[in-house]
Motif scaffolding. Structure first.
Motif, PDB file in Angstrom:
ATOM      1  N   LEU A 272      -2.910  13.479  -1.776  1.00 24.99           N
ATOM      2  CA  LEU A 272      -4.289  13.397  -1.349  1.00 24.99           C
ATOM      3  C   LEU A 272      -4.966  12.196  -2.276  1.00 24.99           C
ATOM      4  CD1 LEU A 272      -5.717  17.033  -1.329  1.00 24.99           C
ATOM      5  CD2 LEU A 272      -5.293  15.432   0.788  1.00 24.99           C
ATOM      6  N   GLU A 273      -4.722  11.733  -3.319  1.00 22.61           N
ATOM      7  CA  GLU A 273      -5.777  11.236  -4.310  1.00 22.61           C
ATOM      8  C   GLU A 273      -5.396   9.489  -4.107  1.00 22.61           C
ATOM      9  OE1 GLU A 273      -5.974  12.995  -7.825  1.00 22.61           O
ATOM     10  OE2 GLU A 273      -7.169  14.837  -7.043  1.00 22.61           O
ATOM     11  N   THR A 274      -3.944   9.278  -3.904  1.00 19.14           N
ATOM     12  CA  THR A 274      -3.495   8.099  -3.854  1.00 19.14           C
ATOM     13  C   THR A 274      -2.991   7.441  -2.912  1.00 19.14           C
ATOM     14  OG1 THR A 274      -1.155   8.962  -4.602  1.00 19.14           O
ATOM     15  CG2 THR A 274      -2.688   8.683  -6.477  1.00 19.14           C
ATOM     16  N   SER A 275      -2.767   8.103  -1.979  1.00 19.32           N
ATOM     17  CA  SER A 275      -2.351   7.792  -0.593  1.00 19.32           C
ATOM     18  C   SER A 275      -3.267   6.557   0.277  1.00 19.32           C
ATOM     19  CB  SER A 275      -2.122   8.916   0.361  1.00 19.32           C
ATOM     20  OG  SER A 275      -0.791   9.451   0.027  1.00 19.32           O
TER      21      SER A 275
ATOM     22  N   SER B 172       0.823  -1.194   0.065  1.00 21.39           N
ATOM     23  CA  SER B 172      -0.059   0.080  -0.023  1.00 21.39           C
ATOM     24  C   SER B 172       0.826   1.247  -0.115  1.00 21.39           C
ATOM     25  CB  SER B 172      -1.038  -0.096   1.340  1.00 21.39           C
ATOM     26  OG  SER B 172      -0.190  -0.043   2.401  1.00 21.39           O
ATOM     27  N   LYS B 173       0.254   2.222  -0.339  1.00 22.03           N
ATOM     28  CA  LYS B 173       1.219   3.699  -0.413  1.00 22.03           C
ATOM     29  C   LYS B 173       0.761   4.229   1.119  1.00 22.03           C
ATOM     30  CE  LYS B 173       0.592   4.201  -5.315  1.00 22.03           C
ATOM     31  NZ  LYS B 173      -0.029   2.904  -5.692  1.00 22.03           N
ATOM     32  N   LEU B 174       2.030   4.737   1.515  1.00 26.63           N
ATOM     33  CA  LEU B 174       2.143   5.771   2.653  1.00 26.63           C
ATOM     34  C   LEU B 174       2.577   7.097   2.240  1.00 26.63           C
ATOM     35  CD1 LEU B 174       2.199   6.206   5.602  1.00 26.63           C
ATOM     36  CD2 LEU B 174       4.501   5.418   5.821  1.00 26.63           C
TER      37      LEU B 174
ATOM     38  N   THR C 248     -12.856  19.651   1.469  1.00 26.79           N
ATOM     39  CA  THR C 248     -12.544  19.447   0.156  1.00 26.79           C
ATOM     40  C   THR C 248     -11.284  18.321  -0.050  1.00 26.79           C
ATOM     41  OG1 THR C 248     -13.087  21.723  -0.334  1.00 26.79           O
ATOM     42  CG2 THR C 248     -11.644  20.680  -2.073  1.00 26.79           C
ATOM     43  N   GLU C 249     -10.237  18.710   0.796  1.00 26.09           N
ATOM     44  CA  GLU C 249      -9.335  17.617   0.699  1.00 26.09           C
ATOM     45  C   GLU C 249      -9.606  16.216   1.024  1.00 26.09           C
ATOM     46  OE1 GLU C 249      -7.908  21.494   0.618  1.00 26.09           O
ATOM     47  OE2 GLU C 249      -8.974  20.504   2.205  1.00 26.09           O
ATOM     48  N   LEU C 250     -10.537  16.054   2.279  1.00 22.29           N
ATOM     49  CA  LEU C 250     -11.157  14.742   2.634  1.00 22.29           C
ATOM     50  C   LEU C 250     -11.754  14.088   1.415  1.00 22.29           C
ATOM     51  CD1 LEU C 250     -11.941  15.616   6.269  1.00 22.29           C
ATOM     52  CD2 LEU C 250     -10.139  14.184   5.650  1.00 22.29           C
ATOM     53  N   ALA C 251     -12.623  14.854   0.701  1.00 23.00           N
ATOM     54  CA  ALA C 251     -13.316  14.247  -0.283  1.00 23.00           C
ATOM     55  C   ALA C 251     -12.598  13.598  -1.555  1.00 23.00           C
ATOM     56  CB  ALA C 251     -14.263  15.512  -0.813  1.00 23.00           C
ATOM     57  N   ARG C 252     -11.335  14.096  -1.521  1.00 24.09           N
ATOM     58  CA  ARG C 252     -10.467  13.791  -2.636  1.00 24.09           C
ATOM     59  C   ARG C 252      -9.828  12.469  -2.144  1.00 24.09           C
ATOM     60  NH1 ARG C 252      -7.149  19.084  -4.341  1.00 24.09           N
ATOM     61  NH2 ARG C 252      -6.405  17.512  -5.967  1.00 24.09           N
ATOM     62  N   MET C 253      -9.683  12.217  -1.069  1.00 28.83           N
ATOM     63  CA  MET C 253      -8.980  11.065  -0.642  1.00 28.83           C
ATOM     64  C   MET C 253      -9.886   9.810  -1.014  1.00 28.83           C
ATOM     65  SD  MET C 253      -7.597  12.341   3.265  1.00 28.83           S
ATOM     66  CE  MET C 253      -6.973  10.552   3.556  1.00 28.83           C
ATOM     67  N   LYS C 254      -9.117   8.661  -1.076  1.00 24.86           N
ATOM     68  CA  LYS C 254      -9.615   7.327  -1.308  1.00 24.86           C
ATOM     69  C   LYS C 254     -10.656   6.934  -0.169  1.00 24.86           C
ATOM     70  CE  LYS C 254      -5.984   4.960  -3.385  1.00 24.86           C
ATOM     71  NZ  LYS C 254      -4.982   3.576  -3.239  1.00 24.86           N
ATOM     72  N   ARG C 255     -11.727   6.429  -0.451  1.00 23.80           N
ATOM     73  CA  ARG C 255     -12.742   5.882   0.532  1.00 23.80           C
ATOM     74  C   ARG C 255     -11.974   5.039   1.568  1.00 23.80           C
ATOM     75  NH1 ARG C 255     -17.861   7.815  -0.079  1.00 23.80           N
ATOM     76  NH2 ARG C 255     -18.840   6.422   1.137  1.00 23.80           N
ATOM     77  N   SER C 256     -11.162   4.439   0.960  1.00 23.25           N
ATOM     78  CA  SER C 256     -10.486   3.455   2.024  1.00 23.25           C
ATOM     79  C   SER C 256      -9.270   3.963   2.765  1.00 23.25           C
ATOM     80  CB  SER C 256      -9.999   2.071   1.094  1.00 23.25           C
ATOM     81  OG  SER C 256      -8.882   2.801   0.070  1.00 23.25           O
ATOM     82  N   ALA C 257      -9.153   5.319   2.629  1.00 28.69           N
ATOM     83  CA  ALA C 257      -7.788   5.675   3.072  1.00 28.69           C
ATOM     84  C   ALA C 257      -7.837   6.057   4.468  1.00 28.69           C
ATOM     85  CB  ALA C 257      -7.590   7.015   2.359  1.00 28.69           C
ATOM     86  N   LEU C 258      -6.676   6.017   5.329  1.00 29.14           N
ATOM     87  CA  LEU C 258      -6.543   6.632   6.562  1.00 29.14           C
ATOM     88  C   LEU C 258      -6.015   7.657   6.807  1.00 29.14           C
ATOM     89  CD1 LEU C 258      -5.380   3.192   8.433  1.00 29.14           C
ATOM     90  CD2 LEU C 258      -7.942   4.023   8.410  1.00 29.14           C
TER      91      LEU C 258
END
Length: 322
Positions: free
Chosen positions: A200-203, A153-155, A223-233
């Protein structure tokens, strides 16, 4: 209050109870006064006549500094210096030194404790066991919550100072791909510099290690949270003000992101009505600003604190801010 009398420099430690470590006395002639804790309104009175102030979290603003003509140095017993009016210090010729690179093991380990607990849903599974769900199961284990590996996974790291480096090293040990966003590109094997958008979009895990200033305040909002993966932490062991707390609470409640682990809040200690303090979800972990506070890290901090004071008195100031 504890006072040790001597001559030359008058040193006052405003919040000694914030540091559980042995603080040696400086190796020069001085008087030493320490208070367990100090309210902001008490700082000017307690620092009257002091040439060196030591503070961890007691703010020293321009109005307070204006009342302290003898003050020559502020030794901050922490890395963050947002409690100090640096412009006023510069105007008055007051040297400000902070602590650096002391929690290089403690904070990264805490960061990964949060990541692992969330990726493996430890809180939810622990609650189920305590509620008797395992005992009632018709299978040998429970599969109620997803468990995902860190390997592959991507950190993503916002900020790449000493602590960011240490978190990256642990990430690589877990087999994670490391993405970094900072003002100057990173040229390091095993690290990929990316834009803010890509971070934001790939981590899969976004961990914050940036200082708090006017450029970074609320850098993570709705705005930034909405761009993150739904599976992201989202992990924050840096400064509370980096994230819009109300926006994060909404994102976790509605499933915009999968989870978050925080060790810091905008106001500390938090008021009872803090939105994150009252967010009782298995995908959110909040710890009380302790990522830095291993026994070993606190002693390193205490030793460096006195080193900073001694260097200033020797006319060779180190770790100067501003």
């Amino acid at each position: 209050m504890t006072t040790t009398a001597n001559t030359s420099h008058n040193i006052v430690f405003l919040d000694r109870d914030s540091l559980i470590a042995n603080v040696r006395r400086p190796a020069f002639s001085h008087s030493w006064t320490e208070y367990g804790a100090t309210a902001a309104s008490e700082a000017a009175g307690r620092l009257a006549g002091a040439s060196i102030a030591i503070t961890n979290k007691v703010p020293l603003r321009a109005d307070t500094l204006a009342q302290l003509p003898d003050l020559k140095m502020i030794a901050v017993a922490a890395t963050g210096t947002d409690i100090i009016d640096l412009a006023a210090c510069k105007e008055r010729g007051i040297v400000v030194s902070n602590i650096r690179d002391y929690a290089y093991a403690s904070l990264p380990e805490h960061t990964f404790a949060l990541i692992l607990a969330l990726r493996r849903n430890l809180l939810a599974y622990r609650a189920d066991v305590q509620a008797g769900q395992w005992q009632k199961s018709d299978k040998f284990c429970l599969f109620d919550y997803p468990i995902t590996d860190l390997a592959g996974s991507k950190l993503g790291l916002l900020g790449y100072g000493a602590l960011g480096h240490a978190v990256a090293r642990l990430g690589r040990a877990f087999g994670m791909d490391i993405l970094v966003h900072k003002r100057t590109p990173v040229e390091e094997e095993g690290i990929r510099s990316v834009s803010w958008d890509e971070l934001l979009e790939t981590s899969d895990v976004l961990s914050l290690h940036a200082p708090l200033n006017e450029q970074t305040r609320n850098i993570i909002g709705s705005t930034e949270l909405a761009r993150m993966k739904r599976s992201a932490l989202l992990i924050n062991t840096a400064r509370g003000g980096l994230v819009d707390e109300a926006a994060l609470a909404a994102a976790l409640t509605t499933g915009i992101i999968a989870g978050a682990g925080f060790d810091v809040l905008v106001k500390e200690p938090p008021p009872e009505d803090n939105v994150l303090l009252n967010l009782h979800l298995p995908n959110f972990i909040l710890t009380p600003h302790i990522a830095w506070a291993s026994t070993q890290a606190m002693q390193i901090l205490a030793d460096q604190l006195v080193d900073n004071v001694e260097a200033f008195v020797a006319n060779k100031p180190v770790n100067v801010v501003g």
